[in-house]
Design a protein around this motif. Structure first.
Motif, PDB file in Angstrom:
ATOM      1  N   GLY A  11      35.395  35.123  48.849  1.00  0.00           N
ATOM      2  CA  GLY A  11      36.472  35.778  48.130  1.00  0.00           C
ATOM      3  C   GLY A  11      36.148  37.244  47.939  1.00  0.00           C
ATOM      4  N   THR A  12      37.176  38.056  47.755  1.00  0.00           N
ATOM      5  CA  THR A  12      36.989  39.498  47.587  1.00  0.00           C
ATOM      6  C   THR A  12      37.678  40.016  46.337  1.00  0.00           C
ATOM      7  N   GLY A  13      38.126  39.129  45.455  1.00  0.00           N
ATOM      8  CA  GLY A  13      38.975  39.535  44.351  1.00  0.00           C
ATOM      9  C   GLY A  13      38.243  39.887  43.075  1.00  0.00           C
ATOM     10  N   SER A  14      38.884  40.752  42.296  1.00  0.00           N
ATOM     11  CA  SER A  14      38.422  41.073  40.946  1.00  0.00           C
ATOM     12  C   SER A  14      38.910  39.995  39.985  1.00  0.00           C
ATOM     13  N   ALA A  15      38.604  40.176  38.699  1.00  0.00           N
ATOM     14  CA  ALA A  15      39.051  39.208  37.696  1.00  0.00           C
ATOM     15  C   ALA A  15      40.576  39.171  37.591  1.00  0.00           C
ATOM     16  N   GLN A  16      41.249  40.232  38.038  1.00  0.00           N
ATOM     17  CA  GLN A  16      42.711  40.295  38.007  1.00  0.00           C
ATOM     18  C   GLN A  16      43.331  40.046  39.381  1.00  0.00           C
ATOM     19  N   ALA A  17      42.556  39.516  40.297  1.00  0.00           N
ATOM     20  CA  ALA A  17      43.001  39.395  41.683  1.00  0.00           C
ATOM     21  C   ALA A  17      44.146  38.400  41.833  1.00  0.00           C
ATOM     22  N   GLU A  18      44.948  38.657  42.849  1.00  0.00           N
ATOM     23  CA  GLU A  18      46.058  37.786  43.188  1.00  0.00           C
ATOM     24  C   GLU A  18      45.757  37.125  44.542  1.00  0.00           C
ATOM     25  N   ASP A  19      45.359  35.858  44.495  1.00  0.00           N
ATOM     26  CA  ASP A  19      45.160  35.059  45.713  1.00  0.00           C
ATOM     27  C   ASP A  19      44.097  35.623  46.649  1.00  0.00           C
ATOM     28  N   LEU A  20      43.022  36.165  46.106  1.00  0.00           N
ATOM     29  CA  LEU A  20      41.930  36.674  46.946  1.00  0.00           C
ATOM     30  C   LEU A  20      40.640  35.883  46.754  1.00  0.00           C
ATOM     31  N   ASN A  21      40.648  34.894  45.877  1.00  0.00           N
ATOM     32  CA  ASN A  21      39.454  34.144  45.483  1.00  0.00           C
ATOM     33  C   ASN A  21      38.477  35.046  44.732  1.00  0.00           C
ATOM     34  N   SER A  22      37.687  34.441  43.886  1.00  0.00           N
ATOM     35  CA  SER A  22      36.665  35.166  43.135  1.00  0.00           C
ATOM     36  C   SER A  22      35.673  35.809  44.087  1.00  0.00           C
ATOM     37  N   ALA A  23      35.222  37.011  43.750  1.00  0.00           N
ATOM     38  CA  ALA A  23      34.278  37.727  44.611  1.00  0.00           C
ATOM     39  C   ALA A  23      32.995  36.912  44.778  1.00  0.00           C
ATOM     40  N   SER A  24      32.666  36.614  46.022  1.00  0.00           N
ATOM     41  CA  SER A  24      31.485  35.811  46.309  1.00  0.00           C
ATOM     42  C   SER A  24      31.170  35.932  47.792  1.00  0.00           C
ATOM     43  N   GLY A  25      29.881  35.924  48.104  1.00  0.00           N
ATOM     44  CA  GLY A  25      29.467  35.983  49.495  1.00  0.00           C
ATOM     45  C   GLY A  25      28.425  34.932  49.803  1.00  0.00           C
ATOM     46  N   VAL A  26      28.265  34.644  51.081  1.00  0.00           N
ATOM     47  CA  VAL A  26      27.250  33.699  51.541  1.00  0.00           C
ATOM     48  C   VAL A  26      26.474  34.338  52.685  1.00  0.00           C
ATOM     49  N   LEU A  27      25.153  34.372  52.548  1.00  0.00           N
ATOM     50  CA  LEU A  27      24.306  34.750  53.666  1.00  0.00           C
ATOM     51  C   LEU A  27      24.179  33.542  54.581  1.00  0.00           C
ATOM     52  N   GLU A  28      24.498  33.741  55.874  1.00  0.00           N
ATOM     53  CA  GLU A  28      24.393  32.669  56.855  1.00  0.00           C
ATOM     54  C   GLU A  28      23.307  32.996  57.884  1.00  0.00           C
ATOM     55  N   ARG A  29      22.571  31.989  58.270  1.00  0.00           N
ATOM     56  CA  ARG A  29      21.620  32.093  59.372  1.00  0.00           C
ATOM     57  C   ARG A  29      22.001  31.038  60.405  1.00  0.00           C
ATOM     58  N   ASP A  30      22.316  31.484  61.608  1.00  0.00           N
ATOM     59  CA  ASP A  30      22.779  30.581  62.668  1.00  0.00           C
ATOM     60  C   ASP A  30      23.934  29.711  62.190  1.00  0.00           C
ATOM     61  N   GLY A  31      24.835  30.322  61.418  1.00  0.00           N
ATOM     62  CA  GLY A  31      26.043  29.644  60.973  1.00  0.00           C
ATOM     63  C   GLY A  31      25.881  28.729  59.785  1.00  0.00           C
ATOM     64  N   GLN A  32      24.665  28.596  59.262  1.00  0.00           N
ATOM     65  CA  GLN A  32      24.407  27.718  58.122  1.00  0.00           C
ATOM     66  C   GLN A  32      24.160  28.539  56.853  1.00  0.00           C
ATOM     67  N   PRO A  33      24.596  28.045  55.706  1.00  0.00           N
ATOM     68  CA  PRO A  33      24.435  28.812  54.471  1.00  0.00           C
ATOM     69  C   PRO A  33      22.979  28.878  54.016  1.00  0.00           C
ATOM     70  N   VAL A  34      22.511  30.083  53.750  1.00  0.00           N
ATOM     71  CA  VAL A  34      21.176  30.301  53.197  1.00  0.00           C
ATOM     72  C   VAL A  34      21.258  30.501  51.694  1.00  0.00           C
ATOM     73  N   MET A  35      22.234  31.297  51.255  1.00  0.00           N
ATOM     74  CA  MET A  35      22.349  31.629  49.834  1.00  0.00           C
ATOM     75  C   MET A  35      23.793  32.001  49.503  1.00  0.00           C
ATOM     76  N   MET A  36      24.322  31.417  48.439  1.00  0.00           N
ATOM     77  CA  MET A  36      25.619  31.801  47.901  1.00  0.00           C
ATOM     78  C   MET A  36      25.384  32.794  46.771  1.00  0.00           C
ATOM     79  N   ILE A  37      26.209  33.830  46.714  1.00  0.00           N
ATOM     80  CA  ILE A  37      26.112  34.831  45.656  1.00  0.00           C
ATOM     81  C   ILE A  37      27.303  34.672  44.728  1.00  0.00           C
TER      82      ILE A  37
END
Length: 261
Positions: A11-37
């Motif tokens: 997601g890329t949204g702020s607390a007031q976002a409209e349909d962008l999902n909460s801001a969060s990222g995932v580091l992937e290694r070879d397509g698999q999740p290493v860490m969710m932020i």
């Protein structure tokens, strides 16, 4: 075959976002999740939709509910799973632990049946300068968001830096985001005392940094054109960005214990 590294925006949204999902990222290694932020409610749903499981490693930047509002749901999914309960590695900056305790874990009894504490579902790992995870060293640093020492960024040296919610932090980028590191940076159209705005970004960082910055944490998708018109790169919900390979872990870990330049 060489290892591939990517940053996926749940997601890329702020607390007031409209349909962008909460801001969060995932580091992937070879397509698999290493860490969710971060773990906002909508971000957790997006993680499960993409990977078909709950996250087993999570870093928390700060305790605003658009960044931790999914943790109660994650708790229930973990605590009743004999294979995963107690194994989700939760990396939390030490100064943030009391805030997170008060915000999400201090309910008198999380289970009606009793017999389980909130933190039983997680392997809580307090961190300061950084931490090891899957033989990688991650740097942790304070950012400028609301009260000092309550919000933190994350960096994997040579690969990516995630600011979390912040005002501009040039000193931290100079230390932790040397080229070719990709920089995921909080930015609204207009800044305020807790968040970077477009004019703040352009006034603070030179062209070399701006070329590596990807903006996230904005209010609505329609604002993307405003950023693009100013020559800025904007992350989109669901986007997956190729990353440079991280530098050798021991090199970055040693630097974390050295005085800042």
């Amino acid at each position: 075959m060489s290892t591939t590294w990517h940053l996926h925006w749940l997601g890329t949204g702020s607390a007031q976002a409209e349909d962008l999902n909460s801001a969060s990222g995932v580091l992937e290694r070879d397509g698999q999740p290493v860490m969710m932020i971060d773990c906002g409610e909508s971000a957790l749903r997006a993680f499960q939709a993409r990977y078909g499981q709950v996250p087993m490693a999570l870093f928390i930047t700060h305790a605003h509910l658009d960044h931790v509002g999914g943790m109660e749901r994650l708790y229930y999914q973990l605590i009743f799973d004999a294979e995963r309960s107690g194994r989700c590695r939760l990396y939390v900056p030490a100064n943030l632990l009391p805030v997170l305790q008060a915000r999400v874990a201090d309910y008198p009894s999380p289970l009606a049946e009793g017999g389980a504490n909130f933190w039983d579902a997680f392997q809580v790992i307090p961190v300061s300068r950084g931490f090891w995870h899957q033989a990688l060293w991650f740097d942790v640093f304070a950012v400028s968001h609301h009260i000092p020492q309550t919000a933190f960024g994350l960096a994997l040296s040579g690969s990516f830096l995630w600011t979390g919610d912040t005002r501009p932090i040039p000193a931290e980028l100079q230390r932790y985001a040397k080229a070719p590191t990709v920089i995921a940076h909080d930015c609204a159209v207009e800044g305020n005392p807790s968040h970077t705005g477009i004019e703040d970004l352009l006034a603070t960082y030179d062209a070399e940094y701006l070329a590596r910055i990807w903006i996230y944490h904005y209010r609505r998708d329609a604002e993307r054109q405003v950023y693009l018109s100013r020559g800025l790169q904007v992350a989109k919900q669901g986007q997956t960005l190729a990353l440079p390979a991280p530098e050798p872990a021991w090199t970055s870990a040693t630097r974390a214990w050295s005085p800042a330049p």
